[in-house]
Design a protein around this motif. Sequence first.
Motif, mmCIF file in Angstrom:
data_model
loop_
_atom_site.group_PDB
_atom_site.id
_atom_site.type_symbol
_atom_site.label_atom_id
_atom_site.label_comp_id
_atom_site.label_asym_id
_atom_site.label_seq_id
_atom_site.Cartn_x
_atom_site.Cartn_y
_atom_site.Cartn_z
ATOM 1 N N TYR A 1 74.917 32.267 36.922
ATOM 2 C CA TYR A 1 73.950 32.519 37.717
ATOM 3 C C TYR A 1 73.348 33.909 36.989
ATOM 4 O O TYR A 1 73.970 34.643 36.098
ATOM 5 C CB TYR A 1 74.115 33.059 39.115
ATOM 6 C CG TYR A 1 74.957 32.079 39.779
ATOM 7 C CD1 TYR A 1 73.989 31.243 40.724
ATOM 8 C CD2 TYR A 1 76.250 31.838 40.089
ATOM 9 C CE1 TYR A 1 74.625 30.385 41.366
ATOM 10 C CE2 TYR A 1 76.635 30.804 41.050
ATOM 11 C CZ TYR A 1 75.941 29.947 41.575
ATOM 12 O OH TYR A 1 76.350 29.031 42.362
ATOM 13 N N ALA A 2 71.798 33.902 36.969
ATOM 14 C CA ALA A 2 71.351 35.036 36.520
ATOM 15 C C ALA A 2 70.017 35.075 37.597
ATOM 16 O O ALA A 2 69.385 34.183 38.201
ATOM 17 C CB ALA A 2 70.597 34.525 35.285
ATOM 18 N N VAL A 3 70.070 36.430 37.824
ATOM 19 C CA VAL A 3 68.760 36.849 38.721
ATOM 20 C C VAL A 3 68.065 38.126 38.270
ATOM 21 O O VAL A 3 68.794 38.827 37.609
ATOM 22 C CB VAL A 3 69.296 37.306 40.023
ATOM 23 C CG1 VAL A 3 70.375 38.090 40.241
ATOM 24 C CG2 VAL A 3 68.372 37.862 41.143
ATOM 25 N N SER B 1 65.520 34.596 46.958
ATOM 26 C CA SER B 1 65.718 33.349 45.835
ATOM 27 C C SER B 1 67.066 33.229 45.311
ATOM 28 O O SER B 1 67.649 32.129 45.009
ATOM 29 C CB SER B 1 64.943 33.788 44.874
ATOM 30 O OG SER B 1 65.082 34.992 44.071
ATOM 31 N N PHE B 2 67.643 34.536 45.444
ATOM 32 C CA PHE B 2 69.305 34.421 44.539
ATOM 33 C C PHE B 2 70.269 33.503 45.776
ATOM 34 O O PHE B 2 70.964 32.576 45.048
ATOM 35 C CB PHE B 2 69.654 35.840 44.509
ATOM 36 C CG PHE B 2 71.268 35.659 44.232
ATOM 37 C CD1 PHE B 2 71.725 35.427 42.975
ATOM 38 C CD2 PHE B 2 72.211 36.443 45.155
ATOM 39 C CE1 PHE B 2 73.033 35.420 42.811
ATOM 40 C CE2 PHE B 2 73.438 36.494 44.806
ATOM 41 C CZ PHE B 2 73.904 35.969 43.453
ATOM 42 N N ASN C 1 59.614 37.379 40.040
ATOM 43 C CA ASN C 1 61.111 37.269 39.706
ATOM 44 C C ASN C 1 61.595 35.750 39.958
ATOM 45 O O ASN C 1 60.760 34.849 40.410
ATOM 46 C CB ASN C 1 61.601 37.915 41.105
ATOM 47 C CG ASN C 1 61.446 37.562 42.516
ATOM 48 O OD1 ASN C 1 60.350 37.780 43.039
ATOM 49 N ND2 ASN C 1 62.179 36.518 43.002
ATOM 50 N N ALA C 2 62.987 35.747 39.515
ATOM 51 C CA ALA C 2 63.611 34.467 39.527
ATOM 52 C C ALA C 2 65.136 34.531 39.772
ATOM 53 O O ALA C 2 65.571 35.501 39.671
ATOM 54 C CB ALA C 2 63.233 33.493 38.541
ATOM 55 N N ALA C 3 65.350 33.421 40.150
ATOM 56 C CA ALA C 3 67.030 33.136 40.078
ATOM 57 C C ALA C 3 67.523 31.930 39.484
ATOM 58 O O ALA C 3 66.739 30.839 39.748
ATOM 59 C CB ALA C 3 67.981 33.207 41.453
#
Lengths: 792, 282
Positions: free
Chosen positions: A454-456, A423-424, A645-647
């Motif tokens: 960015y944030a992961v 996803s990143f 989870n997410a990016a």
Amino acid sequence: MTDTWELGGRPVYTGAHVTRRQDDALLSGRGTYVADLRPSGMAEMAVVRSPVAHGRITAVRTAEAAAVDGVIEVITAADLTDVAPYPNFAAYTQTPGTFPLAQDKVRYAGSPVAVVLAENRYIAEDAAELVEVDYTELPAVTSLEAALEPDSPRLFEDWSNNRLLDLQPDDSEVAAILAGNRVLRRRYKMGRHTAMPMETRAALAEVHNGRLHLWCTNQHAHIARTTLSYVLPLAERDIRVVIPYVGGGFGLKQHLYPEDVLVSWLALRHGRPVRFVEDRAEHMIAAAHARDHMIDIEAAIADDGRILAMRVQVVQDLGSAEIFPGAWCPALTTAAHMTGPYDIRDCVVSVAAVTTNKTPGGSYRGFGVPEAVFALERFIDEIADEVGVDRLDLRRSMLLQPADLPYTTASGALLDSGSFAESFERVVELGEHAYQRADAQYRSDPDSRVGVGYAVLFEGVSPTHHGASAHWMGHESCTIEVQPDGGVRVASGVTDQGQGTTTFVATLTADALGVPIETVRVELADSDATPYGLGAFGSRQAVIGGGAILLAAAEVQGKVKKIAAHMLEAPTDDLVIEAGRVHVAGSPVRAVTMADIATTAVIRTIDLPPGMEPGLEATARYEPELMEHTPDEKGRINANAAYANAAHAAVIRVDLGTGEIEILDYILAHDCGTVINPPIVDGQIWGGIAQGLGGTLYEDLCFNDLGQPQTAFMDYLVPSAIEIPDLVIEHFESPSPNTPLGMKGVGEGGTVGPAAAIGNALAQALAEFSPQIHETPLSPAVVRAMIPDQRT
Amino acid sequence: MKPPPFAYCRPHSLHEALELLAEHGDEARPLAGGQSLVPMLNHRLARPAVLVDIGAIGDLQRMDRNESGWMIGATVTQRRVEQESVEGCDLLRLAMPFIGHRQIRARGTVGGSIAHADPAAELPAVALTLDATMVATGLDGERAIPAAAFFAGPYMNSLEEGEILSRVTFPTVPPTTRCSFREFARRKGDFAVAGVAAAVDFEDGSVTAASLTAFAVGSNPVRLTSAEAAVAGRHLDEAALADSAEAAAAEIEPWDDIHGSPQYRRQLVAVLLRRALQEVAP
């Protein structure tokens, strides 16, 4: 429990765009909220609140108010002789002894001191002005730093300090690693903001046949009922809690507030309905605030920037802490998320939660995770700058790869599945493209700078309640009854604040039974009509409520098949259930309907297989096997049933003249495992992002040095549709092997990433000025101060 | 957030309204669109015993143009002004979209906003920039008050007891005058953190007259006389813009609140003025 989770029928509705059940009522204004309920004889209540942040109450004079025409009674804490303080089950904390009305002291401006009960709210407010309270003011503690000082004035005089919670784990192993390596230290803070649901808090109490009926906006019918029985002199069997339509909860309505107790007490005392509808001015000072964290990170850094070990201190400002359940759990949740989805084996976190003379902190969507993600993701960008490596490569070198899973984090979280790296990379691809476009557009504008950040992240979902209450655990419940006409009634302990709970309950029930969704009636949020469940918190309802539905449906369906097999004279293994009919495989005309089966089960029981009990109903309870409720001796705990989870990527333009941040693109790749209803998932993401951006850019609950709240609703800048950018949402689906259907919660994910993504984008945009970006909110004034003045 | 008890009357003539105000003295308040007064009642910040609703008075709803300007009745809504072209009064047209949201403008009135004298409001700034004239009507007749003398501090005006602001005359400007209205607010529709209004006339590219106003930075909108002097007679080149912006930042005395320090508001006024002047430069 079950080894493999599956639907009993073909997934007709699961994963499809099923229309939300409540939308007609909600969008046409026909939903019935507490404020729409007006039983005859109803009285209304107004609360006299302390204007003083910290003081001793020396006198309360109520006679003049009580004499106002239309006033029924004016009460103070002294009248509540049969009321017990809210319990505290957490042996590891100090106890604030929260009582519905202030007893001897007030500890925040807004503390409830007295209540006027009157024929209507107008009269109640007129009379409330006439209640005179004398205070001896005490010095106020208005910041978390001040609360940590050893000589800080104490809110609770029987405590030795202002630390409600103070957990200092053994850090010797990490200290040894820090001692032998390059160490980087940073302090991050997230400001105070909170949920601003369109519907404020409300409660209406009525006595029916000697029982208390409470209609309220609380997120848990059963936890509210049980808590009332602890505080009021009532048996639990004599309390019914019903939650009608609710205009947004977001965690703020998780708490059982003083007003819920007070309307109940007054209704019992006067034998007439009593209602409280919070107004927005009260909401700003008396409904739970949130965030307000400070996080210190010390990390041992390898030459290439990788984090070798971290020592972290999390401090949460609880305000006066006079709230139930207590509000320290976000700090524990922050601690559990400090390593992010990175392979950081050594991380030790100490946690303190301190009391200050501000509105009590409480639950809010995100619940400690936005704080952790902001600190860690900013920290990684700062390491990259410090060491001189690429911030994306630095993340790549630490991110968990598919081969690393399942992975247990340093805090004990079991990441059984996820798309952290994938996803990143997708978000980086889209983010870099969007950044190039923005850069080309604004390169020649001397007043603009653009940046991408960015944030992961991972995010624990479907947690135990034990972290917050030290009492309840984590199960959910469901009753499914097939009625003689073949229609289905499903009753569950989950609740709906507008997010679509009712729809997923209908969806899973229909598919699990193999019946048309139109034949499923959903009953929620009535403690008399539903089995004991824990309701809405922690993005848990689809996962855990869904598990209970599947278990109950499997039991009902087993019986359906046995009855159908008997009626069709065919083996159960040959039967197919579809659209409310059971037929023999390969022979669709050899069929019976759900109505035939249920009529047999409930009415013509003589036709049941020999020895079978009548009825077609089952109640099931599901508690996730791997969810832990208490930490081990090293403080590790797998407190959640699943981890989403997410990016995130934010492309921003900064106006160098005004300091304003404009979001040009917001891109997010999100993974909540199996998706039940795609539009609802998207809606959750949109709403979460809006609240995340609100806390990052706009919303700020300020207090002055006297503890006086400075933010009225007019100044509390909830972003509107105009301020929220169009989103690009990419879906990844990594089903959990350990949850029903592989589902993971989705309620909070959007809220978690914006502060980090925006902070990192701002750092890039203003890189030439070496800005210090360690705190939110990032208001225009704050950003403008990062830019040298000659720039205008 | 419920108001204390009050009596409510809705007269149909201005004379009747003035008599009611005279009868009740400082116990009475006129109610126009209610966009400021009603929240103040609900917060119990205003406690009039009598509300005189002037919304049914036909004379106050007139909007006319003569050779010198637009005469706008006190209860003409902001939305109506927005929808009219108000030819010759560009600055008024430009300012309208900044007033709250459309729903607010549909109720809010021109006279109400000006009489309320909110330091962050747009219409007082427009009135000051254009040297508008406020017409106060009492039982004894009318008197004209120039904008520069009308605003008397935050939320204060120079109406006498018993007077109503009955209309405002916004002078039209020559076609050679170019206008800009700039405001910085945290969200669309919020009160300004700082704002600037500019009406500048040119001849052969040089400034012949500049009327520059800052608002939301002090008790009332303020004419930026030093900034005006800094551009007088000059082409609006980089140096003129810089001089004017610097003068503006120096001559205001901004306040402090949670949205911005005095220093930040000085920065904002400088940048907004610079951008306004860039916009009007021929």
